[in-house]
Motif scaffolding. Sequence first.
Motif, PDB file in Angstrom:
ATOM      1  N   GLU A 268      40.449  56.260  38.491  1.00  0.00           N
ATOM      2  CA  GLU A 268      39.157  56.094  38.039  1.00  0.00           C
ATOM      3  C   GLU A 268      38.926  54.469  37.551  1.00  0.00           C
ATOM      4  OE1 GLU A 268      40.712  58.952  35.652  1.00  0.00           O
ATOM      5  OE2 GLU A 268      41.088  59.263  37.749  1.00  0.00           O
ATOM      6  N   VAL A 269      39.782  54.209  36.861  1.00  0.00           N
ATOM      7  CA  VAL A 269      39.823  52.809  36.349  1.00  0.00           C
ATOM      8  C   VAL A 269      39.567  51.907  37.637  1.00  0.00           C
ATOM      9  CG1 VAL A 269      40.942  50.686  35.175  1.00  0.00           C
ATOM     10  CG2 VAL A 269      41.297  52.987  34.451  1.00  0.00           C
ATOM     11  N   ARG A 270      40.476  51.738  38.503  1.00  0.00           N
ATOM     12  CA  ARG A 270      40.408  51.032  39.725  1.00  0.00           C
ATOM     13  C   ARG A 270      39.140  51.209  40.379  1.00  0.00           C
ATOM     14  NH1 ARG A 270      46.345  52.322  40.961  1.00  0.00           N
ATOM     15  NH2 ARG A 270      47.443  50.376  40.248  1.00  0.00           N
ATOM     16  N   GLU A 271      38.658  52.547  40.609  1.00  0.00           N
ATOM     17  CA  GLU A 271      37.379  52.622  41.333  1.00  0.00           C
ATOM     18  C   GLU A 271      36.272  51.838  40.535  1.00  0.00           C
ATOM     19  OE1 GLU A 271      36.423  56.921  41.561  1.00  0.00           O
ATOM     20  OE2 GLU A 271      38.578  57.213  42.837  1.00  0.00           O
ATOM     21  N   GLN A 272      36.283  52.042  39.305  1.00  0.00           N
ATOM     22  CA  GLN A 272      34.891  51.534  38.404  1.00  0.00           C
ATOM     23  C   GLN A 272      35.319  49.862  38.604  1.00  0.00           C
ATOM     24  OE1 GLN A 272      36.007  52.701  34.335  1.00  0.00           O
ATOM     25  NE2 GLN A 272      34.953  54.615  34.690  1.00  0.00           N
ATOM     26  N   ILE A 273      36.466  49.252  38.666  1.00  0.00           N
ATOM     27  CA  ILE A 273      36.594  47.725  38.774  1.00  0.00           C
ATOM     28  C   ILE A 273      36.082  47.406  40.235  1.00  0.00           C
ATOM     29  CG2 ILE A 273      38.376  46.062  39.036  1.00  0.00           C
ATOM     30  CD1 ILE A 273      39.841  47.533  36.879  1.00  0.00           C
ATOM     31  N   ASP A 274      36.487  48.086  41.143  1.00  0.00           N
ATOM     32  CA  ASP A 274      36.012  47.965  42.601  1.00  0.00           C
ATOM     33  C   ASP A 274      34.546  47.884  42.813  1.00  0.00           C
ATOM     34  OD1 ASP A 274      38.660  47.701  43.262  1.00  0.00           O
ATOM     35  OD2 ASP A 274      38.863  49.696  44.442  1.00  0.00           O
ATOM     36  N   THR A 275      33.815  48.823  42.008  1.00  0.00           N
ATOM     37  CA  THR A 275      32.251  48.956  42.074  1.00  0.00           C
ATOM     38  C   THR A 275      31.883  47.549  41.423  1.00  0.00           C
ATOM     39  OG1 THR A 275      32.617  51.302  41.762  1.00  0.00           O
ATOM     40  CG2 THR A 275      30.381  50.337  41.358  1.00  0.00           C
ATOM     41  N   LYS A 276      32.535  47.194  40.290  1.00  0.00           N
ATOM     42  CA  LYS A 276      31.868  46.152  39.648  1.00  0.00           C
ATOM     43  C   LYS A 276      32.064  44.865  40.532  1.00  0.00           C
ATOM     44  CE  LYS A 276      29.864  44.472  35.670  1.00  0.00           C
ATOM     45  NZ  LYS A 276      28.565  45.230  35.645  1.00  0.00           N
ATOM     46  N   VAL A 277      33.194  44.672  40.904  1.00  0.00           N
ATOM     47  CA  VAL A 277      33.686  43.443  41.986  1.00  0.00           C
ATOM     48  C   VAL A 277      32.550  43.376  42.862  1.00  0.00           C
ATOM     49  CG1 VAL A 277      35.444  42.381  43.289  1.00  0.00           C
ATOM     50  CG2 VAL A 277      36.008  43.229  41.065  1.00  0.00           C
ATOM     51  N   ALA A 278      32.252  44.584  43.665  1.00  0.00           N
ATOM     52  CA  ALA A 278      31.186  44.601  44.870  1.00  0.00           C
ATOM     53  C   ALA A 278      29.845  44.050  44.244  1.00  0.00           C
ATOM     54  CB  ALA A 278      31.359  45.944  45.084  1.00  0.00           C
ATOM     55  N   GLU A 279      29.726  44.596  42.986  1.00  0.00           N
ATOM     56  CA  GLU A 279      28.468  44.360  42.589  1.00  0.00           C
ATOM     57  C   GLU A 279      28.387  42.750  42.172  1.00  0.00           C
ATOM     58  OE1 GLU A 279      27.199  45.976  38.773  1.00  0.00           O
ATOM     59  OE2 GLU A 279      27.655  47.965  39.697  1.00  0.00           O
ATOM     60  N   TRP A 280      29.412  42.157  41.742  1.00  0.00           N
ATOM     61  CA  TRP A 280      29.644  40.623  41.455  1.00  0.00           C
ATOM     62  C   TRP A 280      29.574  39.874  42.941  1.00  0.00           C
ATOM     63  CZ3 TRP A 280      34.197  40.498  37.650  1.00  0.00           C
ATOM     64  CH2 TRP A 280      33.885  40.977  36.574  1.00  0.00           C
ATOM     65  N   ARG A 281      30.086  40.589  43.952  1.00  0.00           N
ATOM     66  CA  ARG A 281      29.968  39.947  45.256  1.00  0.00           C
ATOM     67  C   ARG A 281      28.570  39.632  45.711  1.00  0.00           C
ATOM     68  NH1 ARG A 281      34.305  42.851  48.934  1.00  0.00           N
ATOM     69  NH2 ARG A 281      33.549  41.366  50.513  1.00  0.00           N
ATOM     70  N   GLU A 282      27.488  40.868  45.578  1.00  0.00           N
ATOM     71  CA  GLU A 282      26.437  41.073  46.012  1.00  0.00           C
ATOM     72  C   GLU A 282      25.587  39.973  45.157  1.00  0.00           C
ATOM     73  OE1 GLU A 282      24.956  44.919  46.144  1.00  0.00           O
ATOM     74  OE2 GLU A 282      26.382  45.516  47.213  1.00  0.00           O
ATOM     75  N   GLU A 283      25.700  39.896  43.828  1.00  0.00           N
ATOM     76  CA  GLU A 283      24.994  38.781  43.135  1.00  0.00           C
ATOM     77  C   GLU A 283      25.332  37.492  43.396  1.00  0.00           C
ATOM     78  OE1 GLU A 283      25.395  40.093  39.134  1.00  0.00           O
ATOM     79  OE2 GLU A 283      24.590  42.194  39.602  1.00  0.00           O
ATOM     80  N   GLY A 284      26.537  37.056  44.060  1.00  0.00           N
ATOM     81  CA  GLY A 284      26.964  35.844  44.458  1.00  0.00           C
ATOM     82  C   GLY A 284      27.822  35.368  43.136  1.00  0.00           C
ATOM     83  N   LYS A 285      28.186  36.188  42.226  1.00  0.00           N
ATOM     84  CA  LYS A 285      29.023  35.769  41.126  1.00  0.00           C
ATOM     85  C   LYS A 285      30.533  35.697  41.325  1.00  0.00           C
ATOM     86  CE  LYS A 285      26.294  37.745  37.132  1.00  0.00           C
ATOM     87  NZ  LYS A 285      26.620  38.741  36.129  1.00  0.00           N
ATOM     88  N   ALA A 286      30.938  36.441  42.460  1.00  0.00           N
ATOM     89  CA  ALA A 286      32.160  36.233  42.809  1.00  0.00           C
ATOM     90  C   ALA A 286      32.559  36.485  44.300  1.00  0.00           C
ATOM     91  CB  ALA A 286      33.156  37.725  41.974  1.00  0.00           C
ATOM     92  N   GLU A 287      33.738  35.997  44.578  1.00  0.00           N
ATOM     93  CA  GLU A 287      34.041  36.119  45.912  1.00  0.00           C
ATOM     94  C   GLU A 287      35.673  36.646  46.119  1.00  0.00           C
ATOM     95  OE1 GLU A 287      34.742  32.453  48.490  1.00  0.00           O
ATOM     96  OE2 GLU A 287      33.642  31.622  46.632  1.00  0.00           O
ATOM     97  N   MET A 288      36.067  37.353  47.156  1.00  0.00           N
ATOM     98  CA  MET A 288      37.192  38.005  47.236  1.00  0.00           C
ATOM     99  C   MET A 288      38.286  36.627  48.018  1.00  0.00           C
ATOM    100  SD  MET A 288      36.864  40.792  45.990  1.00  0.00           S
ATOM    101  CE  MET A 288      38.536  41.587  46.258  1.00  0.00           C
TER     102      MET A 288
END
Length: 464
Positions: A268-288
């Motif tokens: 569950e922790v990993r799923e929440q983190i993956d969702t958050k990172v995906a949000e940041w990617r959409e907002e342009g705050k983060a890149e993989m």
Amino acid sequence: MAELKLSENRDLTRIERIGAHSHIRGLGLDSTLEPRQVSEGMVGQTAARKAAGVILQMIKEGKIAGRAVLLAGQPGTGKTAIAMGMAKSLGLETPFAMLAGSELFSLEMSKTEALMQAFRKAIGVRIKEETEVIEGEVVEIQIDRPAVSGAASKTGKLTLKTTEMETVYDLGAKMIEALGKEKVQSGDVVAIDKASGKITKLGRSFSRSRDYDAMGPQTKFVQCPDGELQKRKEVVHCVTLHEIDVINSRTQGFLALFTGDTGEIRAEVREQIDTKVAEWREEGKAEMIPGVLFIDEVHMLDIECFSFLNRALENEMAPILVVATNRGITTIRGTNYKSPHGIPIDLLDRLLIITTQPYTEDEICKILDIRCQEEDVEMSEDAKCLLTKIGVETSLRYAIHLITAAALACLKRKGKIVEMEDINRVYHLFLDVKRSTQYLIEFQNQYINETGDGDEDDANTMVS
């Protein structure tokens, strides 16, 4: 008059460990990805290095993820060296995680959890953050210390300027302490983070370059900042997904990274983190940043690990998987089936296979030359020729092991340069595999043997 005795000062030299691949600096390719014959500690294996360079270029451009590469070749043909070269060439920002196949079975967690953590260590996230920064040249620092100690805290004023403006700031006790820690003085160019109050010294202003006749080599001169004092700056942090997992899953937060007590992390922790990172990617705050996971001795994994790898490689956030093995057609661990390299056919089908070839006599000579420089051993040309011959007859690894042993033998006879007699002495002191096997066959009656009849034929084959 009594003689003045000065206490003896000894310099403690830093101990530098010399590893098996500490001489590797990169893959030794030029700008067109053509391998040089001897470069960055790499010798020969031109086809394998070129193939690794192509993979490396694609990783740097972020074009591929979820691909797998197999380095296959005989023992001592430089498979781990190529992986180390890839790690060095990637630079600091691209994550590189290294793992031995047998490591998974000695951890206190399940095999699949250990593999998942290794995968997450090889995926980086570049997080962008905007902060308010005050940047300018220090004109003057005034600190008012109270006459009676303990009566009141220190107060002061800091005058900062840019090419266009100048402002005086009132300082509190914390800021005065921070300025003291950083040894900030007038003429320095500083940046102050408004949110955290962190002070960073950027260098000294060019206008103050003639203040002192003598300057230390570390003194860096910079231009006085232009524009306004307060600026919005973009700060970039690079972390791995595993680090984010650990920080969010443990009560002691990021301290778990230093203690190494990460334990099993819930899905569950990993799923929440993956969702958050995906949000940041959409907002342009983060890149993989898909990095590289290197698994050495991959034939040591069992069928469960291989099926996990199959599934993990299909994930959209998978790193590049580089595996290495020196096995031929062998049994897949955990089954009765035989397969090339001890890897199931369905996983082999997904792999790009890079083969390494045995080294030639000339290449062995060059590698031994590089290792002599790395281990700081001076060797005569005759001794090098003899060591090369030993390397050709036995193995490269055996010849490399003899370098330091021969240097110690040379030291024992108070010599300066390693000669043929030193190589000869250590060659007779330490046996290689062929001579050791020959010795066992000759004196096998004196050993405790638990072998069948067929094993004797295997031993004879090894000698021949």
